[in-house]
Design a protein around this motif. Structure first.
Motif, mmCIF file in Angstrom:
data_model
loop_
_atom_site.group_PDB
_atom_site.id
_atom_site.type_symbol
_atom_site.label_atom_id
_atom_site.label_comp_id
_atom_site.label_asym_id
_atom_site.label_seq_id
_atom_site.Cartn_x
_atom_site.Cartn_y
_atom_site.Cartn_z
ATOM 1 N N ILE A 77 0.716 -1.201 0.063
ATOM 2 C CA ILE A 77 0.015 -0.084 -0.072
ATOM 3 C C ILE A 77 1.053 1.276 -0.225
ATOM 4 O O ILE A 77 1.614 1.462 0.979
ATOM 5 C CB ILE A 77 -0.858 0.096 1.384
ATOM 6 N N HIS A 78 0.847 2.154 -1.002
ATOM 7 C CA HIS A 78 1.547 3.328 -1.054
ATOM 8 C C HIS A 78 0.545 4.500 -0.357
ATOM 9 O O HIS A 78 -0.186 5.071 -1.477
ATOM 10 C CB HIS A 78 2.005 3.597 -2.525
ATOM 11 N N MET A 79 0.805 4.571 0.722
ATOM 12 C CA MET A 79 -0.336 5.365 1.740
ATOM 13 C C MET A 79 -0.080 6.994 1.047
ATOM 14 O O MET A 79 -1.030 7.846 1.089
ATOM 15 C CB MET A 79 -0.411 5.239 2.969
ATOM 16 N N HIS A 80 1.291 7.267 0.563
ATOM 17 C CA HIS A 80 1.343 8.755 0.308
ATOM 18 C C HIS A 80 1.380 8.781 -1.483
ATOM 19 O O HIS A 80 1.920 9.781 -1.578
ATOM 20 C CB HIS A 80 2.584 9.380 0.661
ATOM 21 N N GLY A 81 0.960 7.850 -1.980
ATOM 22 C CA GLY A 81 0.856 7.851 -3.345
ATOM 23 C C GLY A 81 2.197 7.438 -4.137
ATOM 24 O O GLY A 81 3.097 6.694 -3.438
ATOM 25 N N GLU A 82 2.308 7.669 -5.357
ATOM 26 C CA GLU A 82 3.387 7.013 -6.230
ATOM 27 C C GLU A 82 3.976 7.815 -7.215
ATOM 28 O O GLU A 82 3.247 8.687 -7.909
ATOM 29 C CB GLU A 82 2.936 5.925 -6.912
ATOM 30 N N LEU A 83 5.425 8.042 -7.242
ATOM 31 C CA LEU A 83 6.007 8.915 -8.360
ATOM 32 C C LEU A 83 5.824 8.562 -9.606
ATOM 33 O O LEU A 83 5.743 9.294 -10.643
ATOM 34 C CB LEU A 83 7.459 8.950 -7.927
ATOM 35 N N ARG A 84 5.445 7.482 -9.936
ATOM 36 C CA ARG A 84 5.182 7.017 -11.190
ATOM 37 C C ARG A 84 3.856 7.365 -11.878
ATOM 38 O O ARG A 84 3.938 7.365 -13.035
ATOM 39 C CB ARG A 84 5.378 5.157 -11.430
ATOM 40 N N VAL A 85 2.927 7.801 -10.743
ATOM 41 C CA VAL A 85 1.472 8.084 -11.457
ATOM 42 C C VAL A 85 1.265 9.324 -11.396
ATOM 43 O O VAL A 85 1.653 10.170 -10.511
ATOM 44 C CB VAL A 85 0.667 7.164 -10.527
ATOM 45 N N VAL A 86 0.370 9.776 -12.288
ATOM 46 C CA VAL A 86 -0.037 11.453 -12.281
ATOM 47 C C VAL A 86 -1.473 11.323 -12.211
ATOM 48 O O VAL A 86 -2.051 10.299 -12.688
ATOM 49 C CB VAL A 86 0.515 12.137 -13.632
ATOM 50 N N ARG A 87 -2.176 12.480 -12.087
ATOM 51 C CA ARG A 87 -3.560 12.455 -11.963
ATOM 52 C C ARG A 87 -4.115 13.855 -12.354
ATOM 53 O O ARG A 87 -3.541 14.782 -12.042
ATOM 54 C CB ARG A 87 -3.872 12.140 -10.457
ATOM 55 N N CYS A 88 -5.489 13.768 -12.891
ATOM 56 C CA CYS A 88 -5.897 15.041 -13.411
ATOM 57 C C CYS A 88 -6.970 15.448 -12.371
ATOM 58 O O CYS A 88 -7.847 14.723 -11.748
ATOM 59 C CB CYS A 88 -6.931 14.563 -14.818
ATOM 60 N N GLU A 89 -6.849 16.781 -12.142
ATOM 61 C CA GLU A 89 -7.792 17.425 -11.059
ATOM 62 C C GLU A 89 -8.932 17.535 -11.324
ATOM 63 O O GLU A 89 -9.921 17.841 -10.684
ATOM 64 C CB GLU A 89 -7.073 18.492 -10.257
ATOM 65 N N GLU A 90 -9.021 17.652 -12.915
ATOM 66 C CA GLU A 90 -10.405 18.082 -13.392
ATOM 67 C C GLU A 90 -11.397 16.585 -13.680
ATOM 68 O O GLU A 90 -12.568 16.911 -13.135
ATOM 69 C CB GLU A 90 -10.408 18.563 -14.764
ATOM 70 N N CYS A 91 -10.738 15.700 -13.962
ATOM 71 C CA CYS A 91 -11.572 14.524 -14.257
ATOM 72 C C CYS A 91 -11.230 13.423 -13.335
ATOM 73 O O CYS A 91 -11.892 12.109 -13.856
ATOM 74 C CB CYS A 91 -11.593 14.228 -15.683
ATOM 75 N N ALA A 92 -10.143 13.476 -12.649
ATOM 76 C CA ALA A 92 -9.877 12.129 -11.709
ATOM 77 C C ALA A 92 -9.092 11.166 -12.388
ATOM 78 O O ALA A 92 -8.668 10.146 -11.946
ATOM 79 C CB ALA A 92 -10.781 11.824 -10.703
ATOM 80 N N HIS A 93 -8.742 11.495 -13.797
ATOM 81 C CA HIS A 93 -8.276 10.273 -14.689
ATOM 82 C C HIS A 93 -6.787 10.108 -13.952
ATOM 83 O O HIS A 93 -5.985 11.270 -13.761
ATOM 84 C CB HIS A 93 -8.042 10.672 -15.900
ATOM 85 N N ASN A 94 -6.212 8.894 -13.777
ATOM 86 C CA ASN A 94 -4.809 8.843 -13.288
ATOM 87 C C ASN A 94 -4.074 7.654 -14.183
ATOM 88 O O ASN A 94 -4.833 6.842 -14.596
ATOM 89 C CB ASN A 94 -4.797 8.587 -11.806
ATOM 90 N N PHE A 95 -2.829 7.953 -14.385
ATOM 91 C CA PHE A 95 -1.864 6.950 -15.465
ATOM 92 C C PHE A 95 -0.646 7.077 -15.021
ATOM 93 O O PHE A 95 -0.242 7.942 -14.475
ATOM 94 C CB PHE A 95 -2.539 7.203 -16.701
ATOM 95 N N GLU A 96 -0.009 5.931 -15.264
ATOM 96 C CA GLU A 96 1.467 5.879 -15.283
ATOM 97 C C GLU A 96 2.182 6.725 -16.443
ATOM 98 O O GLU A 96 1.762 6.513 -17.483
ATOM 99 C CB GLU A 96 1.900 4.473 -15.022
ATOM 100 N N ALA A 97 3.128 7.685 -15.898
ATOM 101 C CA ALA A 97 3.698 8.507 -16.988
ATOM 102 C C ALA A 97 4.962 8.537 -16.624
ATOM 103 O O ALA A 97 5.775 9.361 -16.251
ATOM 104 C CB ALA A 97 3.091 10.066 -16.651
ATOM 105 N N MET A 98 5.604 7.291 -17.152
ATOM 106 C CA MET A 98 7.299 7.196 -17.060
ATOM 107 C C MET A 98 7.857 7.075 -18.485
ATOM 108 O O MET A 98 8.966 6.519 -18.555
ATOM 109 C CB MET A 98 7.513 5.913 -16.220
ATOM 110 N N GLY A 99 7.196 7.044 -19.620
ATOM 111 C CA GLY A 99 7.707 7.077 -20.907
ATOM 112 C C GLY A 99 8.487 8.237 -21.133
ATOM 113 O O GLY A 99 8.443 9.145 -20.322
ATOM 114 N N ALA A 100 9.610 8.026 -21.981
ATOM 115 C CA ALA A 100 10.697 8.883 -22.199
ATOM 116 C C ALA A 100 9.958 10.298 -22.726
ATOM 117 O O ALA A 100 10.333 11.536 -22.407
ATOM 118 C CB ALA A 100 11.279 8.564 -23.695
ATOM 119 N N GLU A 101 8.616 10.228 -23.488
ATOM 120 C CA GLU A 101 7.970 11.418 -23.749
ATOM 121 C C GLU A 101 7.549 12.000 -22.393
ATOM 122 O O GLU A 101 7.151 13.503 -22.619
ATOM 123 C CB GLU A 101 6.792 11.174 -24.622
ATOM 124 N N HIS A 102 7.355 11.545 -21.482
ATOM 125 C CA HIS A 102 6.821 12.264 -20.272
ATOM 126 C C HIS A 102 7.925 13.099 -19.312
ATOM 127 O O HIS A 102 7.668 13.658 -18.783
ATOM 128 C CB HIS A 102 5.887 11.297 -19.180
#
Ligand code: NAD
Ligand code: ZN
Length: 250
Positions: free
Chosen positions: A115-140
């Protein structure tokens, strides 16, 4: 009561572990209260609060982009591997690892029920629509430009990190694991950040045998049955060997 008594009396043994920044220190990730009260040279209020994100999102984003890029430069250390080995040695469903860390070294060390109780560096999240996803690609990670939300088009996603003043993730699940366990291990945390720091008192009150490992005595050291002072990477592997030899699995 000793560790051997706990293991002899309860079968199957349920184990919960709480880790903090100290367990990743030997991997080369700096802690935050270690010596200077700063996180990689930054004051916490400037990079880890919703207010900072409101006032100066570019500064906050730059900080987390650096932390996110840094993940590819570090590796799990013997303390991370030891906890994965402990999980393998405990009956299925009887082990929960709760981490305050936002790095990914526990999963890369082989831990599964985490359990990552304080979240994860690998993941980002949208404050508008709550969508979250892993964003660790070279483009990110290539630069410090904001990443727009692919779902709703909002101009910038935020790090999926629980900042000071925000509610930690999975509190119900992690508190249940602490309440249910017979053995509670706490590794590399200064005992300053709440509610994480309160879990030790909860475990103790609910009857768990509590063992701590830290470079120096944490604020809540008085709640431990046993406290071991030293580096996690040196202390945990022999402790896990000892537990396995004591036959943690019937
Ligand atoms: P903290 O920085 O407040 O305390 C870390 C503790 O670990 C200190 O007491 C220090 O003496 C001890 N320590 C240092 N090296 C150690 C070692 N080799 N072995 C054992 N102990 C060692 O950390 P915290 O209590 O986890 O609180 C920090 C907050 O900041 C957390 O919420 C966390 O999310 C965040 N943070 C995370 C990371 C990370 O993910 N790696 C790094 C810095 C901060
Ligand atoms: Zn969105």
């Amino acid at each position: 009561m000793s560790l051997a008594d706990v293991i002899a009396s309860d079968r199957p043994l349920r184990v919960a572990v709480l880790t903090g920044a100290g367990i990743s220190a030997e991997s080369g990730l700096r802690t935050f209260r270690g010596n200077d009260g700063l996180w990689e040279g930054h004051r916490i209020e400037e990079v880890a609060t919703p207010e900072a994100w409101e006032i100066d999102p570019q500064n906050v984003w730059r900080f987390y982009q650096q932390r996110r890029r840094q993940l590819s430069e570090v590796d799990p250390n013997p303390a991370h591997f030891a906890l994965a080995e402990l999980e393998d040695g405990v009956e299925d469903g009887c082990f929960t690892l709760i981490t305050q860390n936002v790095d990914d070294l526990h999963e890369r060390g082989g831990s599964r029920n985490l359990i990552h109780m304080h979240g994860e560096l690998r993941v980002v999240r949208c404050e508008e629509c709550a969508h979250n996803f892993e964003a660790m690609g070279a483009e990110h990670l290539a630069d410090d430009e904001f990443i727009p939300c692919p779902e709703c088009g909002h101009e910038k996603v935020r790090p999926d990190i629980v900042w000071f003043g925000e509610e930690p993730y999975q509190m119900d699940d992690l508190m249940q694991a602490v309440i249910d366990c017979e053995l509670f291990l706490v590794v590399g945390t200064s005992g300053h950040v709440h509610p994480a720091a309160g879990l030790l008192g909860l475990a103790r009150m609910r009857g768990a045998y509590c063992v701590g490992f830290n470079l120096d005595p944490p604020l809540n050291v008085g709640y431990f049955h046993e406290f071991h002072e030293g580096a996690a990477g040196e202390l945990l592997p022999p402790l896990v060997q000892q537990l396995i030899e004591l036959d943690i699995q019937p």
